[in-house]
Design a protein around this motif. Sequence first.
Motif, PDB file in Angstrom:
ATOM      1  N   VAL A 291      -6.972   3.018   1.922  1.00  0.00           N
ATOM      2  CA  VAL A 291      -6.782   2.289   2.881  1.00  0.00           C
ATOM      3  C   VAL A 291      -8.066   2.362   4.088  1.00  0.00           C
ATOM      4  O   VAL A 291      -8.136   1.686   4.981  1.00  0.00           O
ATOM      5  CB  VAL A 291      -5.603   1.791   3.552  1.00  0.00           C
TER       6      VAL A 291
ATOM      7  N   THR B 213     -10.313  -1.993   0.788  1.00  0.00           N
ATOM      8  CA  THR B 213      -9.194  -2.833   1.160  1.00  0.00           C
ATOM      9  C   THR B 213      -9.437  -4.393   0.918  1.00  0.00           C
ATOM     10  O   THR B 213      -8.930  -5.073   0.591  1.00  0.00           O
ATOM     11  CB  THR B 213      -8.895  -2.619   2.610  1.00  0.00           C
TER      12      THR B 213
ATOM     13  N   CYS C 264      -6.775   2.121  -4.249  1.00  0.00           N
ATOM     14  CA  CYS C 264      -7.217   1.697  -2.966  1.00  0.00           C
ATOM     15  C   CYS C 264      -7.051   2.658  -1.831  1.00  0.00           C
ATOM     16  O   CYS C 264      -5.818   3.361  -1.836  1.00  0.00           O
ATOM     17  CB  CYS C 264      -6.774   0.561  -2.556  1.00  0.00           C
TER      18      CYS C 264
ATOM     19  N   THR D  56       0.873  -1.299   0.130  1.00  0.00           N
ATOM     20  CA  THR D  56       0.154   0.165  -0.063  1.00  0.00           C
ATOM     21  C   THR D  56       0.850   1.318   0.091  1.00  0.00           C
ATOM     22  O   THR D  56       2.108   1.137   0.276  1.00  0.00           O
ATOM     23  CB  THR D  56      -0.878   0.050   1.150  1.00  0.00           C
TER      24      THR D  56
END
Length: 273
Positions: free
Chosen positions: A84, A90, A82, A30
Motif C-alpha cells: 500500500v 494501489t 499489493c 488490505t
Amino acid sequence: MTAHEPAGDPAPVRSPGELFDLTGQVAIVTGASSGLGRRFGRVLHASGAHVVLAARREDRLVDLAAELNGLPGNARAVAQACDVSDEVATRALVDRAVAEFGTVDVVVNNAGVGDGKRAIDETNDRVRAMLEVNLVGLFTLSRQAATVMLANGEGSIINIASVLGLVASAPVQQAAYCAAKGGVVNLTRQLGAEWGRKGVRVNAIAPGWFHSEMTAETMFDDPAAMDFVLRETPMGRAGEADELDGALLFLASGASRFVTGITLPVDGGWTAR
C-alpha cells in the motif's frame, strides 16, 4: 401521530439479516494475509460481498481466496498482491476490483506496521516508513477508490485506526505508531466531511488489544505486557477474534448509512479510563 413523529408512513423495519446484508457488494481488504485483515475478508464474504484480498504476501492471499471460493454461495474472492505504500500498486488494486466485479463499494484500510521504540531513539527514516504504510498508503487508496465511489454516488471506506490514535501508548513506547494512527483518526473526520454530501461514508474502527502477528511478540507473548493489558482494560481482558465483526459490518452496510467521520473504539473500555 405524536408531535415528534414525522408525517407519512414510517420506514419499514428490516430484519437483522437485511440490515447487514452485503450481497453483491464489492469490498477491498488490505493487509488480508493475516490477523485482523484475514478475519475481515472472511466476515465480509460471509455477508455476501465479493472480496478483493490485498497484501504483500500473495501466497497467503491465494490460499484464503481458494478457501472462500470453496464455500457455498455466490460471493467470490480474488487475491491481489499489493504494497500500500506503492501508489502504482494501489491503483492496480482498484483497477483489479473494477475489472473483476465492475465497481468498488467498500474499502477496509487495514494494512499497517508498528513496533515499539523509545521516541528519543527513533530515526526519521523509520518514522517516514511507518507513515508511508499506516497513513499515506491509506490516504492514497482511499482517494483512488473514492473516484469510483463518488461516480456511483455511494460507498463506504473503513479505516482501521487504533486506540493508540486516540490516547497515548505510554508506558508502551510507540510514538511513531501513535502519530500515524492519530493521523488516520483525523483524516477519517476530514474525508467523511468532504465526501458525505456525495454519498461516500468514511469511518474508522479503533481496536484495543487484539492478538495478531504484529502484537504477538511485543504484547501477547510477554507476561508483563499482558499483565498490563489485563490490569488496565476495564473489561479485564484482551479482545476476541470475533469482537470486531459487528463494528465492521455496521460500518460496511446500510445499517450505518447516516454515519460518517466517526472513529468507533472496540477496546473493552480502554479509552474510557
